[in-house]
Design a protein around this motif. Structure first.
Motif, mmCIF file in Angstrom:
data_model
loop_
_atom_site.group_PDB
_atom_site.id
_atom_site.type_symbol
_atom_site.label_atom_id
_atom_site.label_comp_id
_atom_site.label_asym_id
_atom_site.label_seq_id
_atom_site.Cartn_x
_atom_site.Cartn_y
_atom_site.Cartn_z
ATOM 1 N N ALA A 162 0.818 -1.201 -0.135
ATOM 2 C CA ALA A 162 0.116 -0.097 -0.044
ATOM 3 C C ALA A 162 0.918 1.163 -0.062
ATOM 4 O O ALA A 162 0.586 2.376 -0.550
ATOM 5 C CB ALA A 162 -0.794 0.070 1.248
ATOM 6 N N ASN A 163 1.854 1.219 0.785
ATOM 7 C CA ASN A 163 2.765 2.425 0.830
ATOM 8 C C ASN A 163 3.573 2.612 -0.482
ATOM 9 O O ASN A 163 3.942 3.571 -0.838
ATOM 10 C CB ASN A 163 3.877 2.032 1.757
ATOM 11 C CG ASN A 163 3.281 2.519 3.326
ATOM 12 O OD1 ASN A 163 2.191 3.404 3.474
ATOM 13 N ND2 ASN A 163 3.683 1.895 4.212
ATOM 14 N N ASP A 164 3.680 1.358 -1.322
ATOM 15 C CA ASP A 164 4.335 1.957 -2.732
ATOM 16 C C ASP A 164 3.584 2.241 -3.752
ATOM 17 O O ASP A 164 4.136 2.332 -4.801
ATOM 18 C CB ASP A 164 4.952 0.249 -3.067
ATOM 19 C CG ASP A 164 6.069 -0.100 -2.251
ATOM 20 O OD1 ASP A 164 6.624 0.746 -1.613
ATOM 21 O OD2 ASP A 164 6.500 -1.272 -2.295
ATOM 22 N N VAL A 165 2.212 2.317 -3.561
ATOM 23 C CA VAL A 165 1.581 3.089 -4.596
ATOM 24 C C VAL A 165 1.282 4.388 -4.349
ATOM 25 O O VAL A 165 0.997 4.938 -3.248
ATOM 26 C CB VAL A 165 0.087 2.148 -4.735
ATOM 27 C CG1 VAL A 165 0.196 0.717 -5.270
ATOM 28 C CG2 VAL A 165 -0.735 2.472 -3.484
ATOM 29 N N ASP A 166 0.957 5.223 -5.530
ATOM 30 C CA ASP A 166 0.870 6.698 -5.376
ATOM 31 C C ASP A 166 -0.695 6.825 -5.076
ATOM 32 O O ASP A 166 -0.954 7.965 -4.417
ATOM 33 C CB ASP A 166 1.280 7.362 -6.728
ATOM 34 C CG ASP A 166 2.674 7.184 -6.932
ATOM 35 O OD1 ASP A 166 3.456 7.282 -6.017
ATOM 36 O OD2 ASP A 166 3.052 7.160 -7.982
ATOM 37 N N GLY A 167 -1.823 5.948 -5.540
ATOM 38 C CA GLY A 167 -3.118 6.265 -5.281
ATOM 39 C C GLY A 167 -3.618 5.672 -4.203
ATOM 40 O O GLY A 167 -2.849 5.373 -3.279
ATOM 41 N N SER A 168 -4.868 5.287 -4.397
ATOM 42 C CA SER A 168 -5.837 4.857 -3.406
ATOM 43 C C SER A 168 -5.867 3.334 -3.196
ATOM 44 O O SER A 168 -5.480 2.762 -4.345
ATOM 45 C CB SER A 168 -7.100 5.509 -3.490
ATOM 46 O OG SER A 168 -7.703 5.109 -4.727
ATOM 47 N N VAL A 169 -6.115 2.804 -2.270
ATOM 48 C CA VAL A 169 -6.129 1.174 -1.638
ATOM 49 C C VAL A 169 -7.618 0.996 -1.530
ATOM 50 O O VAL A 169 -8.077 1.801 -0.675
ATOM 51 C CB VAL A 169 -5.272 0.917 -0.913
ATOM 52 C CG1 VAL A 169 -5.254 -0.671 -0.674
ATOM 53 C CG2 VAL A 169 -3.748 1.263 -1.123
ATOM 54 N N LEU A 170 -8.087 -0.334 -1.839
ATOM 55 C CA LEU A 170 -9.337 -1.099 -1.301
ATOM 56 C C LEU A 170 -8.890 -2.137 -0.854
ATOM 57 O O LEU A 170 -8.165 -3.098 -1.391
ATOM 58 C CB LEU A 170 -10.120 -1.046 -2.860
ATOM 59 C CG LEU A 170 -11.504 -1.733 -2.486
ATOM 60 C CD1 LEU A 170 -12.367 -0.763 -1.508
ATOM 61 C CD2 LEU A 170 -12.431 -1.783 -3.815
ATOM 62 N N GLU A 171 -9.616 -2.386 0.312
ATOM 63 C CA GLU A 171 -9.470 -3.705 1.026
ATOM 64 C C GLU A 171 -10.878 -4.071 1.003
ATOM 65 O O GLU A 171 -11.874 -4.043 1.458
ATOM 66 C CB GLU A 171 -9.064 -3.717 2.448
ATOM 67 C CG GLU A 171 -8.925 -5.075 2.933
ATOM 68 C CD GLU A 171 -8.375 -5.056 4.561
ATOM 69 O OE1 GLU A 171 -8.406 -6.270 4.827
ATOM 70 O OE2 GLU A 171 -7.909 -4.132 4.982
ATOM 71 N N ILE A 172 -10.961 -5.642 0.336
ATOM 72 C CA ILE A 172 -12.163 -6.347 0.018
ATOM 73 C C ILE A 172 -12.351 -7.307 1.234
ATOM 74 O O ILE A 172 -10.976 -8.023 1.709
ATOM 75 C CB ILE A 172 -12.131 -7.126 -1.198
ATOM 76 C CG1 ILE A 172 -12.061 -6.079 -2.382
ATOM 77 C CG2 ILE A 172 -13.247 -8.103 -1.505
ATOM 78 C CD1 ILE A 172 -11.254 -6.532 -3.469
ATOM 79 N N ALA A 173 -13.322 -7.561 1.828
ATOM 80 C CA ALA A 173 -13.607 -8.297 3.080
ATOM 81 C C ALA A 173 -12.562 -7.793 4.107
ATOM 82 O O ALA A 173 -11.766 -8.578 4.694
ATOM 83 C CB ALA A 173 -13.409 -9.711 2.671
ATOM 84 N N CYS A 174 -12.791 -6.706 4.622
ATOM 85 C CA CYS A 174 -12.024 -5.963 5.596
ATOM 86 C C CYS A 174 -12.308 -6.306 7.017
ATOM 87 O O CYS A 174 -11.422 -6.358 7.867
ATOM 88 C CB CYS A 174 -12.030 -4.551 5.550
ATOM 89 S SG CYS A 174 -13.554 -3.622 5.900
ATOM 90 N N GLY A 175 -13.435 -6.995 7.163
ATOM 91 C CA GLY A 175 -13.528 -7.631 8.456
ATOM 92 C C GLY A 175 -13.704 -6.538 9.545
ATOM 93 O O GLY A 175 -14.267 -5.508 9.663
ATOM 94 N N THR A 176 -13.011 -6.905 10.650
ATOM 95 C CA THR A 176 -12.880 -5.986 11.910
ATOM 96 C C THR A 176 -11.815 -5.174 11.927
ATOM 97 O O THR A 176 -11.410 -4.438 12.815
ATOM 98 C CB THR A 176 -12.960 -6.876 13.316
ATOM 99 O OG1 THR A 176 -11.736 -7.670 13.193
ATOM 100 C CG2 THR A 176 -14.213 -7.898 13.301
ATOM 101 N N GLY A 177 -11.067 -5.109 10.748
ATOM 102 C CA GLY A 177 -9.942 -4.308 10.481
ATOM 103 C C GLY A 177 -8.515 -4.568 11.082
ATOM 104 O O GLY A 177 -7.411 -3.758 11.110
ATOM 105 N N ARG A 178 -8.226 -5.837 11.134
ATOM 106 C CA ARG A 178 -6.996 -6.170 11.662
ATOM 107 C C ARG A 178 -5.838 -5.715 10.523
ATOM 108 O O ARG A 178 -4.926 -5.066 10.991
ATOM 109 C CB ARG A 178 -6.844 -7.692 11.591
ATOM 110 C CG ARG A 178 -5.520 -8.422 12.257
ATOM 111 C CD ARG A 178 -5.521 -9.805 11.935
ATOM 112 N NE ARG A 178 -5.503 -10.400 10.751
ATOM 113 C CZ ARG A 178 -4.512 -10.484 9.938
ATOM 114 N NH1 ARG A 178 -3.225 -10.498 10.322
ATOM 115 N NH2 ARG A 178 -4.734 -11.046 8.706
ATOM 116 N N VAL A 179 -6.030 -5.643 9.198
ATOM 117 C CA VAL A 179 -5.284 -5.122 8.195
ATOM 118 C C VAL A 179 -5.489 -3.665 8.100
ATOM 119 O O VAL A 179 -4.683 -2.711 7.917
ATOM 120 C CB VAL A 179 -5.183 -6.055 7.051
ATOM 121 C CG1 VAL A 179 -4.036 -5.232 6.112
ATOM 122 C CG2 VAL A 179 -4.797 -7.397 7.058
#
Length: 254
Positions: free
Chosen positions: A38-55
């Protein structure tokens, strides 16, 4: 009927809270791996099935422009509670991975910790890949991990109940888990979880059904998907996957 529905909702929320507490104690390299991506991309990130937020919450805390969604409203309730404790402001919503649309186009989409295995059919799996593809910007990547089915583990442990003592909400509890093959032809397995309080009363019982996804099946799905290229590495190492690796990490490119 209202009492029954309320009890089911309570079970599911309780399960989400327990799941979140249990995962807080695991040592798994995926958080660092996805944070680096995620830190290596310049734009935005989407987490699919993010659950309770561990990642998800670790990405948000690292300053990543990250959105997320999950099918479980109860899991997202726990995520928001955890975010509030850390003074974080999440951008998350309820959606189905097989049929979702976004107003943004993301440079990276992720789906950690075997969540793709919750998709029960080939149609569901292909629909999810199409939806993710449509949510990505040109050149965007979809990265997810699933385990390598280990026949030694299946033969030795599947079908057997495992009981452990654990602390939850400051009290002693007992958790019983069992993994078993639910459909050998369709390569579907069940993960059963039961939690009991110190008096022996059932707190919740869940029966999750998941799909085995060996490497060749995922490659066939990738070939049938709109993605232009793909690669698979082992154990978050960025090395080509080989016998002995226990985790498949897939990268699909728009």
């Amino acid at each position: 009927m209202e009492d029954d529905d309320s009890r089911v909702d309570s079970y599911r929320l309780e399960r989400a809270r327990f799941y979140d507490r249990q995962l807080a104690g695991i040592d798994r390299p995926d958080v660092d791996y996805y944070r680096r991506l995620a830190n290596d991309v310049d734009g935005s990130v989407l987490e699919i099935a993010c659950g309770t937020g561990r990642v998800y919450l670790e990405l948000l805390a690292a300053g990543v422009d990250v959105d997320g969604f999950d099918l479980s409203a109860d899991a997202l309730s726990v995520l928001r509670e955890n975010a509030a404790e850390r003074d974080l402001e999440p951008s998350v919503w309820t959606a189905d991975a097989t049929d979702f649309e976004t107003d943004r186009r993301y440079d990276l989409a992720i789906c950690p910790f075997n969540a793709v295995q919750n998709l029960p059919t080939i149609d569901d799996q292909l629909s999810a890949l199409e939806s993710v593809h449509d949510a990505l910007a040109p050149g965007g990547r979809f990265v997810f991990d699933v385990f390598v089915p280990g026949f030694d583990v299946i033969c030795e442990t599947y079908g057997e109940w495992e009981t452990k003592s654990t602390e939850y909400r400051g009290e002693a509890h007992e958790v019983r888990t069992r993994t078993r093959m639910a459909d050998e032809v369709e390569q579907r397995f069940a993960v059963e979880t039961e939690l009991y309080d110190s008096s022996g009363s059932l707190v919740f019982a869940e029966d999750d059904r998941l799909s085995m996804l060996p490497k060749r099946q995922i490659e066939l799905l990738a070939r049938a998907s709109p993605f232009s290229d793909w690669a698979v590495t082992g154990d978050f190492s960025d090395e080509p996957i080989e016998d002995g690796h226990s985790i498949q990490v897939w990268k699909l490119v728009v």
